[in-house]
Design a protein around this motif. Structure first.
Motif, PDB file in Angstrom:
ATOM      1  N   ASN A   1      53.919  47.651  37.470  1.00  0.00           N
ATOM      2  CA  ASN A   1      55.250  47.943  38.032  1.00  0.00           C
ATOM      3  C   ASN A   1      55.117  48.741  39.333  1.00  0.00           C
ATOM      4  O   ASN A   1      55.777  48.454  40.328  1.00  0.00           O
ATOM      5  N   LYS A   2      54.243  49.738  39.287  1.00  0.00           N
ATOM      6  CA  LYS A   2      54.051  50.571  40.487  1.00  0.00           C
ATOM      7  C   LYS A   2      53.544  49.733  41.654  1.00  0.00           C
ATOM      8  O   LYS A   2      54.013  49.881  42.787  1.00  0.00           O
TER       9      LYS A   2
ATOM     10  N   ARG B   1      39.929  46.197  28.696  1.00  0.00           N
ATOM     11  CA  ARG B   1      41.067  45.293  28.489  1.00  0.00           C
ATOM     12  C   ARG B   1      42.380  46.082  28.539  1.00  0.00           C
ATOM     13  O   ARG B   1      42.528  47.101  27.889  1.00  0.00           O
ATOM     14  N   GLY B   2      43.310  45.606  29.359  1.00  0.00           N
ATOM     15  CA  GLY B   2      44.650  46.180  29.384  1.00  0.00           C
ATOM     16  C   GLY B   2      44.801  47.413  30.243  1.00  0.00           C
ATOM     17  O   GLY B   2      45.886  47.996  30.283  1.00  0.00           O
ATOM     18  N   CYS B   3      43.777  47.841  30.971  1.00  0.00           N
ATOM     19  CA  CYS B   3      43.966  49.081  31.756  1.00  0.00           C
ATOM     20  C   CYS B   3      44.896  48.867  32.954  1.00  0.00           C
ATOM     21  O   CYS B   3      45.418  49.824  33.505  1.00  0.00           O
ATOM     22  N   PHE B   4      45.114  47.625  33.350  1.00  0.00           N
ATOM     23  CA  PHE B   4      46.206  47.366  34.305  1.00  0.00           C
ATOM     24  C   PHE B   4      47.440  47.046  33.449  1.00  0.00           C
ATOM     25  O   PHE B   4      47.826  45.886  33.283  1.00  0.00           O
ATOM     26  N   GLY B   5      48.028  48.086  32.913  1.00  0.00           N
ATOM     27  CA  GLY B   5      49.166  47.892  32.009  1.00  0.00           C
ATOM     28  C   GLY B   5      50.482  47.780  32.764  1.00  0.00           C
ATOM     29  O   GLY B   5      50.508  47.824  34.005  1.00  0.00           O
TER      30      GLY B   5
ATOM     31  N   THR C   1      55.204  42.129  37.743  1.00  0.00           N
ATOM     32  CA  THR C   1      55.366  42.261  39.205  1.00  0.00           C
ATOM     33  C   THR C   1      56.447  41.284  39.677  1.00  0.00           C
ATOM     34  O   THR C   1      56.503  40.948  40.856  1.00  0.00           O
ATOM     35  N   ASP C   2      57.226  40.815  38.729  1.00  0.00           N
ATOM     36  CA  ASP C   2      58.289  39.876  39.047  1.00  0.00           C
ATOM     37  C   ASP C   2      57.751  38.617  39.744  1.00  0.00           C
ATOM     38  O   ASP C   2      58.363  38.096  40.687  1.00  0.00           O
ATOM     39  N   GLY C   3      56.577  38.187  39.287  1.00  0.00           N
ATOM     40  CA  GLY C   3      56.004  36.936  39.812  1.00  0.00           C
ATOM     41  C   GLY C   3      55.496  37.040  41.232  1.00  0.00           C
ATOM     42  O   GLY C   3      55.208  36.029  41.866  1.00  0.00           O
ATOM     43  N   ARG C   4      55.351  38.288  41.750  1.00  0.00           N
ATOM     44  CA  ARG C   4      54.972  38.425  43.165  1.00  0.00           C
ATOM     45  C   ARG C   4      53.493  38.700  43.391  1.00  0.00           C
ATOM     46  O   ARG C   4      53.022  38.755  44.525  1.00  0.00           O
ATOM     47  N   ALA C   5      52.755  38.921  42.286  1.00  0.00           N
ATOM     48  CA  ALA C   5      51.339  39.295  42.454  1.00  0.00           C
ATOM     49  C   ALA C   5      50.535  38.149  43.050  1.00  0.00           C
ATOM     50  O   ALA C   5      50.764  36.975  42.734  1.00  0.00           O
ATOM     51  N   LEU C   6      49.579  38.505  43.905  1.00  0.00           N
ATOM     52  CA  LEU C   6      48.564  37.542  44.354  1.00  0.00           C
ATOM     53  C   LEU C   6      47.383  37.795  43.436  1.00  0.00           C
ATOM     54  O   LEU C   6      46.747  38.843  43.492  1.00  0.00           O
TER      55      LEU C   6
ATOM     56  N   GLU D   1      47.131  58.239  38.368  1.00  0.00           N
ATOM     57  CA  GLU D   1      47.124  59.296  39.398  1.00  0.00           C
ATOM     58  C   GLU D   1      46.570  58.754  40.712  1.00  0.00           C
ATOM     59  O   GLU D   1      47.086  59.073  41.786  1.00  0.00           O
ATOM     60  N   VAL D   2      45.513  57.945  40.600  1.00  0.00           N
ATOM     61  CA  VAL D   2      44.894  57.413  41.823  1.00  0.00           C
ATOM     62  C   VAL D   2      45.861  56.464  42.535  1.00  0.00           C
ATOM     63  O   VAL D   2      46.009  56.506  43.761  1.00  0.00           O
ATOM     64  N   VAL D   3      46.572  55.659  41.764  1.00  0.00           N
ATOM     65  CA  VAL D   3      47.536  54.729  42.379  1.00  0.00           C
ATOM     66  C   VAL D   3      48.628  55.526  43.102  1.00  0.00           C
ATOM     67  O   VAL D   3      48.998  55.208  44.244  1.00  0.00           O
ATOM     68  N   ASP D   4      49.106  56.599  42.479  1.00  0.00           N
ATOM     69  CA  ASP D   4      50.128  57.433  43.142  1.00  0.00           C
ATOM     70  C   ASP D   4      49.579  58.047  44.422  1.00  0.00           C
ATOM     71  O   ASP D   4      50.262  58.131  45.442  1.00  0.00           O
ATOM     72  N   HIS D   5      48.327  58.471  44.365  1.00  0.00           N
ATOM     73  CA  HIS D   5      47.696  59.145  45.509  1.00  0.00           C
ATOM     74  C   HIS D   5      47.405  58.170  46.655  1.00  0.00           C
ATOM     75  O   HIS D   5      47.692  58.446  47.810  1.00  0.00           O
TER      76      HIS D   5
END
Ligand SMILES: O=C([O-])CC(=O)C(=O)O
Ligand SMILES: [Mg+2]
Length: 613
Positions: free
Chosen positions: A419-420, A410-414, A451-456, A393-397
């Motif tokens: 993807n978002k 562990r794993g909360c960035f699923g 992230t299709d290899g785009r994450a920093l 919800e926070v990410v959407d907001h």
């Protein structure tokens, strides 16, 4: 005239100096009765003569009377190291490797550090995070030898006396923990000793602090960990943690005792659950800093500086969501606020670029609970009465550009969250900082895959390389080991009166300046770990310069040096195990010892003489 007690000590010293002809096979173990070379001004030191060593020449072996005690071959240091690496390979589990390396450090310190220097990238995870986490969890089971000093609550009033028991006469730096928040593993009581031991091993490995001037210190102030309290093998005092007030008084006494025993000692606070009282109270009084707040903050800031440059998105357009709102998290964010302000934002604008999530959701002014002091600064008032419970919800907001993990979940960035982030940003900045690796919010592989290899990307613990679309990608480790060794080294060398926030901030900008163009181009946000020793020199140089600007240094001659000269001078002060020779060291100690023994003997004669008068 000397008292009876001191006479006995002197007599014992003389006796043992006669006994010393036979080299002590077990001189490396602390439990051994020390050879007289170990007698120091303060009592005994475990800077012991080197044990029989296959690198000693035959001549040296004869002189040391170790001839015949080791196989005939005379080996190079490289060959010795090769054998150790082979033995390490034979150990089936990570914890067995940890135990093997601890034993090696205790038995042949120079060989251990030669190994560390030559194989830093592969050994750091074994002597430090993540395996040190497992070692702390199992500390009571794997305990083999004393490796640091324990101060218990019942010792209050006598802390200075206990410090005097430390075998080394000169201590320049200590890492101290109360074991209340070890990595992301919670309250481990005195089992937290693995952390000061591991951090100081990195001080020696990365910044060349001599092993014998480093004191690992664990405060035994109780534990609220029920499992440990019931464990028959637990070695701390079996009681609940003392109150905050009691701990405060204990720390007051400790800081005085440390500074009276070793004036100007650099104190690194590590893994305290409540770090702020000590930091605020002592940071302008003593040479000290908190690694989890200031060290981690500086490294993360260095990572952010590089990530912003890479993404091309300005500070004013950044929005950071922090998962986890412990004191380390807000400490990290405050350093980024400082940076955003230097980039032209007002403090208000900079502060508003952060959203914090704790166990109750987004931290807002009106969510109806009493916020801990350290959370108030970042609490939001622009939520229009709406509360946000989940990260999703926070990410959407917020539509963040940065996702920072200090939650130990562990794993909360699923996959859905990552993807978002990839939909929202060309190059999402993803920093799962929780340690050890098993607590990380996501792995490097997950971050890249979703992230299709785009994450920093930068994480607290190390992750293996990941192949994306046929291209090998390297994970950056935004771990405080990139700065604390340099900060500590600088503070020792320039004899800093205290360690200012500007000195810490400088360590961050200094670290980001060490990233090479080819590292940056390949997507790395931190310099390669193989270069950590040269990075520490640069960090130390810049931190010294900052101390000079603020007139916090007490070594004026360093001011006259050009930058390159200062760098050379720093390097010349660094311990390099490749240059240490157990035999020569022993010869030097023997000479010193002979002089000392003759002084003692003269004293004895004089004493007897005056007793007769
Ligand atoms: O020890 C580490 O790897 C980093 C650190 O300070 C922590 O997680 O508390
Ligand atoms: Mg820590």
């Amino acid at each position: 005239m000397a008292s009876l007690g001191s006479r006995r000590v002197l007599q014992a010293a003389i006796r043992s100096s006669q006994l010393r002809i036979i080299p002590n096979l077990f001189a490396h173990t602390h439990s051994t009765v020390m050879a007289p070379s170990s007698i120091s001004r303060r009592g005994y030191t475990h800077r012991t003569p080197a044990p029989p060593d296959t690198s000693h020449s035959l001549e040296a072996r004869r002189a040391l009377r170790t001839y015949g005690l080791v196989p005939p071959a005379v080996e190079s240091h490289a060959l010795q190291a090769q054998r150790c690496m082979k033995q390490l390979d034979l150990k089936a589990s990570q914890i067995e490797k940890y135990v093997y390396l601890s034993r090696l450090r205790n038995s042949d310190v120079h060989l251990f550090y030669r190994l560390v220097l030559d194989h830093f990238t592969s050994l750091a995870p074994l002597i430090y995070t993540p395996v040190v986490g497992e070692a702390c969890l199992k500390w009571s089971d794997i305990y083999r030898q004393p490796e640091g000093l324990y101060l218990s609550y019942k010792d209050r009033g006598n802390l200075k006396e206990v410090l005097q028991n430390w075998p080394q006469p000169n201590v320049e730096i200590t890492v101290v923990t109360d074991g209340s928040r070890i990595l992301g593993l919670g309250d481990l009581g005195t089992n937290g000793m693995g952390i000061p031991v591991g951090k100081l091993a990195l001080y020696t490995g990365c910044a060349g602090i001599r092993p014998e001037v480093a004191l690992p210190l664990t405060l035994d102030l109780g534990t609220n960990n029920e499992t440990l309290l019931k464990d028959p093998l637990y070695m701390g005092t079996r009681m609940k943690r003392v109150s905050e007030e009691e701990q405060g008084k204990f720390l007051d006494e400790l800081m005085v005792a440390l500074n009276e025993t070793w004036p100007g000692i650099v104190v690194q606070f590590e893994d305290f659950k409540n770090p702020f009282p000590a930091l605020e109270k002592y940071q302008y009084r003593y040479s000290c800093f908190n690694d989890d707040i200031q060290g981690t903050g500086a490294v993360v800031l260095a990572g952010i500086v590089s990530a912003l440059r890479k993404s091309g998105i300005k500070a004013k357009d950044q929005r950071a969501v922090f998962m986890g709102a412990g004191s380390a998290g807000t400490g990290v964010a405050k350093q980024i606020v400082e940076y955003f302000m230097k980039e032209g934002l007002t403090e208000h604008e900079a502060r508003r670029a952060f959203w914090f999530i704790d166990t109750k959701g987004l931290i807002t002014n009106d969510r109806g609970d009493r916020l801990a002091e350290h959370k108030k600064y970042f609490s939001r008032d622009d939520n229009n009465g709406k509360q946000f419970m989940s990260l999703s919800e926070v990410v959407d907001h917020v539509k963040p550009t940065i996702l920072m993990g200090l939650s130990t979940i562990r794993g909360c960035f699923g996959e859905p969250i990552l993807n978002k982030m990839a939909t929202l940003n060309k190059n999402p900045i993803i920093f799962p900082l929780s340690n050890p690796s098993d607590n990380a919010e996501c792995t490097f592989e997950e971050a890249m895959k979703y992230t299709d290899g785009r994450a920093l990307f930068a994480s607290g613990s190390p992750f293996p390389d990941y192949i994306h679309n046929g291209k090998a990608m390297k994970a950056s480790q935004a771990n405080n080991m990139y700065v604390f060794p340099g900060i500590g080294l600088a503070s020792i060398l320039c004899k800093a009166k205290h360690i200012s926030q500007e000195m810490i901030y400088t360590s961050a900008t200094s670290l980001s300046s060490t990233l090479l163009e080819n590292e940056y181009e390949s997507g790395m946000l931190m310099p390669s770990l193989d270069r950590i020793r040269e990075v520490s020199v640069i960090v130390a140089r810049d931190v010294i310069r900052q101390a000079q600007r603020e007139e916090l240094d007490r070594e004026p001659m360093l001011r006259d040096l050009e930058d390159y000269e200062l760098e050379e001078w720093i390097k010349s002060k660094m311990y390099d195990p490749r240059k240490e020779d157990g035999y020569l060291e022993l010869e030097r100690e023997r000479t010193e010892e002979l002089v000392r023994a003759s002084e003692i003997a003269t004293f004895e004669v004089r004493e007897r003489f005056s007793a007769k008068l």
